[in-house]
Write a protein that holds these residues in place. Structure first.
Motif, PDB file in Angstrom:
ATOM      1  N   LEU A 140       0.855  -1.192   0.000  1.00 23.03           N
ATOM      2  CA  LEU A 140       0.000   0.000   0.000  1.00 23.03           C
ATOM      3  C   LEU A 140       0.890   1.241   0.000  1.00 23.03           C
ATOM      4  O   LEU A 140       2.008   1.216   0.512  1.00 23.03           O
ATOM      5  N   PHE A 141       0.397   2.331  -0.557  1.00 20.85           N
ATOM      6  CA  PHE A 141       1.134   3.584  -0.496  1.00 20.85           C
ATOM      7  C   PHE A 141       1.012   4.127   0.933  1.00 20.85           C
ATOM      8  O   PHE A 141      -0.103   4.393   1.405  1.00 20.85           O
TER       9      PHE A 141
ATOM     10  N   ARG B  70      -3.927  -4.903   6.984  1.00 17.36           N
ATOM     11  CA  ARG B  70      -3.191  -4.399   5.802  1.00 17.36           C
ATOM     12  C   ARG B  70      -3.375  -5.345   4.615  1.00 17.36           C
ATOM     13  O   ARG B  70      -3.553  -4.912   3.483  1.00 17.36           O
ATOM     14  N   LYS B  71      -3.338  -6.639   4.906  1.00 14.22           N
ATOM     15  CA  LYS B  71      -3.549  -7.612   3.818  1.00 14.22           C
ATOM     16  C   LYS B  71      -4.948  -7.433   3.227  1.00 14.22           C
ATOM     17  O   LYS B  71      -5.138  -7.488   2.017  1.00 14.22           O
TER      18      LYS B  71
ATOM     19  N   LEU C 291      -6.033  -6.378  -0.458  1.00  9.74           N
ATOM     20  CA  LEU C 291      -6.974  -7.174  -1.255  1.00  9.74           C
ATOM     21  C   LEU C 291      -8.089  -6.277  -1.799  1.00  9.74           C
ATOM     22  O   LEU C 291      -8.493  -6.402  -2.960  1.00  9.74           O
ATOM     23  N   ALA C 292      -8.565  -5.368  -0.952  1.00  9.93           N
ATOM     24  CA  ALA C 292      -9.623  -4.439  -1.405  1.00  9.93           C
ATOM     25  C   ALA C 292      -9.119  -3.616  -2.591  1.00  9.93           C
ATOM     26  O   ALA C 292      -9.848  -3.400  -3.562  1.00  9.93           O
ATOM     27  N   ARG C 293      -7.867  -3.183  -2.520  1.00 11.91           N
ATOM     28  CA  ARG C 293      -7.326  -2.417  -3.653  1.00 11.91           C
ATOM     29  C   ARG C 293      -7.174  -3.310  -4.891  1.00 11.91           C
ATOM     30  O   ARG C 293      -7.459  -2.884  -6.014  1.00 11.91           O
TER      31      ARG C 293
ATOM     32  N   VAL D   8      -6.208   4.285   3.545  1.00 10.26           N
ATOM     33  CA  VAL D   8      -6.680   3.032   2.946  1.00 10.26           C
ATOM     34  C   VAL D   8      -7.670   3.330   1.823  1.00 10.26           C
ATOM     35  O   VAL D   8      -7.572   2.785   0.716  1.00 10.26           O
ATOM     36  N   ALA D   9      -8.619   4.224   2.080  1.00  8.34           N
ATOM     37  CA  ALA D   9      -9.616   4.552   1.050  1.00  8.34           C
ATOM     38  C   ALA D   9      -8.926   5.137  -0.186  1.00  8.34           C
ATOM     39  O   ALA D   9      -9.244   4.767  -1.326  1.00  8.34           O
ATOM     40  N   GLN D  10      -7.957   6.019   0.036  1.00  9.27           N
ATOM     41  CA  GLN D  10      -7.250   6.611  -1.114  1.00  9.27           C
ATOM     42  C   GLN D  10      -6.469   5.547  -1.882  1.00  9.27           C
ATOM     43  O   GLN D  10      -6.382   5.594  -3.108  1.00  9.27           O
ATOM     44  N   ASN D  11      -5.900   4.592  -1.145  1.00  4.99           N
ATOM     45  CA  ASN D  11      -5.206   3.497  -1.815  1.00  4.99           C
ATOM     46  C   ASN D  11      -6.147   2.739  -2.747  1.00  4.99           C
ATOM     47  O   ASN D  11      -5.782   2.420  -3.880  1.00  4.99           O
ATOM     48  N   ILE D  12      -7.339   2.449  -2.251  1.00  3.30           N
ATOM     49  CA  ILE D  12      -8.309   1.698  -3.066  1.00  3.30           C
ATOM     50  C   ILE D  12      -8.717   2.522  -4.285  1.00  3.30           C
ATOM     51  O   ILE D  12      -9.002   1.990  -5.359  1.00  3.30           O
TER      52      ILE D  12
END
Ligand SMILES: Nc1ncnc2c1ncn2[C@@H]1O[C@H](COP(=O)(O)OP(=O)(O)OP(=O)(O)O)[C@@H](O)[C@H]1O
Length: 274
Positions: free
Chosen positions: A112-113, A167-168, A172-174, A118-122
């Motif tokens: 992830l960045f 984090r995993k 996965l969501a991304r 998290v939302a921005q990563n997705i």
């Protein structure tokens, strides 16, 4: 190929009961080298649509390099990589960009960045492909979080504020952001405690069924092989040495395969000779 290298095994048959199973990923004659080090030589592999294929092999046998070859991060010295019948090594830049929507990847550490929530990563892959309002992007991120069993509160958090298991799931969501047909995962349960690993396995099994995913799963985790994989491919001697169901591999007479699938850890994972 040197004289010591046995020929590739014949192309494996389609899984039992699957008449003329469609091949999602077809690798033929793949050779990868780093300088003088040959990682793969004339490697063949078929991954069928809708299956979860586990990929195992000793450390350094080239599992991650093979994953990178499939998604185009590693250019093989020879061979072809077909995704749903199209050779991705011959695609032009536009076609490659379109084709990349078809797969999602979860790298070993989640990748992830760290400077994005998290939302921005997705939302990164969504922004790359679509021109959507922030409101819609937020809704999609929440939906993807729910899909992987994370609450909406995880969305505004930074990766460093999550547990390893979370984090995993976020990774996965991304990977699922663009609704891919193919999911590639590199040791998704590494570093998780046994309960976290079992929960992730269950999530993967449920999602792959619900979303009809084709899954290429690099793992060392014998529990994962036993509980979620339809077939397993063994990487050794620079190629796919054997591929089949666990029951088939248990009959395969090769020292590494025997030690791996019949050792005490395999028995502890419930893998037993039929
Ligand atoms: N970019 C690179 N440059 C040089 N050598 C590399 C590169 N990437 C991988 N290798 C080498 O290729 C070999 C296979 O690496 P790979 O990461 O695919 O192994 P692996 O089977 O996934 O191992 P592990 O189970 O330990 O993760 C290793 O010897 C590694 O050092």
């Amino acid at each position: 190929m040197d004289d010591q290298t046995p020929p590739n095994p014949p192309s494996p048959p389609a899984p039992a009961g699957a008449e003329a199973a469609e091949v999602a990923i077809r690798l033929r004659g793949i050779t990868n080298r780093f300088g003088p080090q040959v990682i793969h030589e004339d490697l063949d592999l078929d991954v069928y649509r809708g299956e979860i294929l586990g990929v195992v092999g000793a450390s350094g046998s080239g599992k991650s390099v093979l994953l990178r070859t499939i998604i185009g991060l590693q250019q093989p010295a020879a061979g072809s990589v077909e995704i749903f019948g199209r050779d991705r090594l011959t695609l032009n830049a536009d076609e490659e960009h379109t084709a990349r929507r078809n797969w999602g990847v979860l790298f070993q550490d989640g990748a992830l960045f760290s400077s994005l929530t998290v939302a921005q990563n997705i939302q990164v892959p969504l922004r790359e492909y679509f021109d959507l309002s922030q409101d819609l992007l937020d809704q999609i991120a929440s939906y993807k979080l729910a899909m992987v069993g994370l609450s909406p509160e995880a969305g505004p958090k930074y990766p460093s504020e999550l547990s390893g298991g979370m984090r995993k799931r976020a990774g996965l969501a991304r990977a699922l952001a663009l609704d891919p047909e193919i999911l590639l995962l590199d040791e998704p349960t590494a570093g998780l405690d046994p309960i976290g690993a079992a929960n992730f396995d269950q999530l993967l099994a449920d999602l792959s069924r619900a979303l009809e995913l084709t899954v290429f799963l690099v793992t060392h985790d014998l529990d994962t092989l036993h509980t979620v994989c339809d077939r397993v491919a063994v990487l050794a001697e620079r190629r796919v040495l054997a591929v089949g169901t666990l029951a088939e591999l248990l009959q395969f007479d090769h020292p590494w395969v025997r030690d791996y699938f019949r050792g005490p850890r395999a028995r502890a994972a419930g893998i037993t000779i039929p």
